[in-house]
Design a protein around this motif. Structure first.
Motif, PDB file in Angstrom:
ATOM      1  N   ASN A 116       0.858  -1.185   0.000  1.00  0.00           N
ATOM      2  CA  ASN A 116       0.000   0.000   0.000  1.00  0.00           C
ATOM      3  C   ASN A 116       0.893   1.233   0.000  1.00  0.00           C
ATOM      4  O   ASN A 116       1.390   1.648   1.041  1.00  0.00           O
ATOM      5  N   ALA A 120      -3.410   6.308   3.064  1.00  0.00           N
ATOM      6  CA  ALA A 120      -4.611   5.805   3.729  1.00  0.00           C
ATOM      7  C   ALA A 120      -4.435   4.358   4.158  1.00  0.00           C
ATOM      8  O   ALA A 120      -3.688   3.585   3.551  1.00  0.00           O
ATOM      9  N   THR A 121      -5.157   3.969   5.219  1.00  0.00           N
ATOM     10  CA  THR A 121      -5.270   2.573   5.625  1.00  0.00           C
ATOM     11  C   THR A 121      -6.532   2.005   5.002  1.00  0.00           C
ATOM     12  O   THR A 121      -7.623   2.553   5.183  1.00  0.00           O
ATOM     13  N   TYR A 122      -6.389   0.920   4.257  1.00  0.00           N
ATOM     14  CA  TYR A 122      -7.553   0.301   3.632  1.00  0.00           C
ATOM     15  C   TYR A 122      -8.095  -0.788   4.547  1.00  0.00           C
ATOM     16  O   TYR A 122      -7.350  -1.666   4.984  1.00  0.00           O
ATOM     17  N   ASP A 123      -9.389  -0.713   4.810  1.00  0.00           N
ATOM     18  CA  ASP A 123     -10.032  -1.688   5.699  1.00  0.00           C
ATOM     19  C   ASP A 123     -10.404  -2.931   4.909  1.00  0.00           C
ATOM     20  O   ASP A 123     -11.555  -3.137   4.518  1.00  0.00           O
ATOM     21  N   ASP A 161      -6.380  -5.146   7.747  1.00  0.00           N
ATOM     22  CA  ASP A 161      -6.112  -3.817   7.198  1.00  0.00           C
ATOM     23  C   ASP A 161      -4.879  -3.853   6.308  1.00  0.00           C
ATOM     24  O   ASP A 161      -3.912  -4.575   6.587  1.00  0.00           O
ATOM     25  N   PRO A 164      -0.691   1.622   5.476  1.00  0.00           N
ATOM     26  CA  PRO A 164      -0.049   2.540   4.530  1.00  0.00           C
ATOM     27  C   PRO A 164       1.468   2.427   4.566  1.00  0.00           C
ATOM     28  O   PRO A 164       2.067   2.193   5.615  1.00  0.00           O
ATOM     29  N   LEU A 191     -11.315  -2.108  -3.430  1.00  0.00           N
ATOM     30  CA  LEU A 191     -11.249  -1.574  -2.068  1.00  0.00           C
ATOM     31  C   LEU A 191     -12.585  -0.937  -1.720  1.00  0.00           C
ATOM     32  O   LEU A 191     -13.161  -0.206  -2.530  1.00  0.00           O
ATOM     33  N   LYS A 193     -13.355   0.346   1.844  1.00  0.00           N
ATOM     34  CA  LYS A 193     -13.295   1.341   2.906  1.00  0.00           C
ATOM     35  C   LYS A 193     -11.853   1.773   3.139  1.00  0.00           C
ATOM     36  O   LYS A 193     -10.922   1.002   2.920  1.00  0.00           O
ATOM     37  N   LEU A 194     -11.715   2.998   3.603  1.00  0.00           N
ATOM     38  CA  LEU A 194     -10.392   3.480   3.996  1.00  0.00           C
ATOM     39  C   LEU A 194     -10.539   4.387   5.205  1.00  0.00           C
ATOM     40  O   LEU A 194     -11.624   4.879   5.507  1.00  0.00           O
ATOM     41  N   SER A 195      -9.441   4.596   5.877  1.00  0.00           N
ATOM     42  CA  SER A 195      -9.431   5.507   7.020  1.00  0.00           C
ATOM     43  C   SER A 195      -8.164   6.350   6.947  1.00  0.00           C
ATOM     44  O   SER A 195      -7.101   5.883   6.502  1.00  0.00           O
TER      45      SER A 195
END
Length: 203
Positions: A116, A120-123, A161, A164, A191, A193-195
């Motif tokens: 990644n 962003a962190t991808y859920d 997760d 990143p 993908l 969701k992301l946070s």
């Protein structure tokens, strides 16, 4: 006439022709011969319909593969090296490579590294893995439609997760598969969701 109805008709004709016992004084030989000819004709039509369906499925698969190639959405992988491919997704690009491959049951277990490169962190993610023999594009005897029909696909839900700036391991079992059928490996990703980190408050 669709293929299912044609199959039923062929079966009924075959049973009628096969179960008929000709009496000694029977004079309907020509009728039975005509019936057998109809069975043969319908059988040939059924076989042609089956071949046409297989060819159509192969063409559809080949078109789908071509579209994925054209759009650059896939990461084409080489199990003999650890070089990465780039998979374009709806929320950013991912880097994917084969870290390890080993026989497993009637197939192979892949240890993929999903990189990644984004902030962003991808859920989690959904991966679609495809495998087949290595295509011999450019060779005169290579049948692209037949190759397209041979591609096998497996969808994998990644629940962890994707952090990143990091490589994230994902294990996938492809089955059935022979060593030759690992010559072509491709992965697409979706993908959901992301946070993102919240901004820090200034003192």
């Amino acid at each position: 006439m669709n293929r299912s109805k044609l199959t039923v008709v062929v079966t009924l004709f075959a049973l009628t022709a096969g179960c008929y016992q000709k009496p000694a004084d029977d004079k309907t030989g020509p009728e039975i011969d005509a019936l057998k000819q109809q069975v043969t004709l319908l059988s040939n039509q059924l076989q042609a319909a089956q071949q046409s369906e297989t060819s159509l499925n192969g063409r559809v698969t080949a078109i789908e593969v071509a579209r994925v190639f054209e759009n650059g959405m896939f990461a084409q992988l080489d199990p003999a090296s650890k070089t990465y491919g780039i998979a374009k997704t709806n929320l950013g690009n991912l880097l994917i490579s084969v870290d390890n491959i080993e026989p497993y049951g009637d197939g192979y277990k892949l240890r993929l590294m999903v990189g990644n490169p984004n902030m962003a962190t991808y859920d989690g993610a959904k991966l679609k893995v495809q495998w087949a023999e290595k295509p011999r594009w450019g060779q005169a005897n290579f049948d692209g439609i037949k190759w397209g029909a041979s591609i096998q696909t497996k969808e994998v839900d990644v629940v962890n997760d994707l952090l990143p700036g990091a490589w994230n391991p994902v294990e996938v079992v492809i089955s059935p598969a022979t060593a030759a059928q690992t010559g072509y490996l491709a992965v697409t990703a979706t993908l959901d969701k992301l946070s993102l980190r919240r901004p820090t408050q200034s003192q």
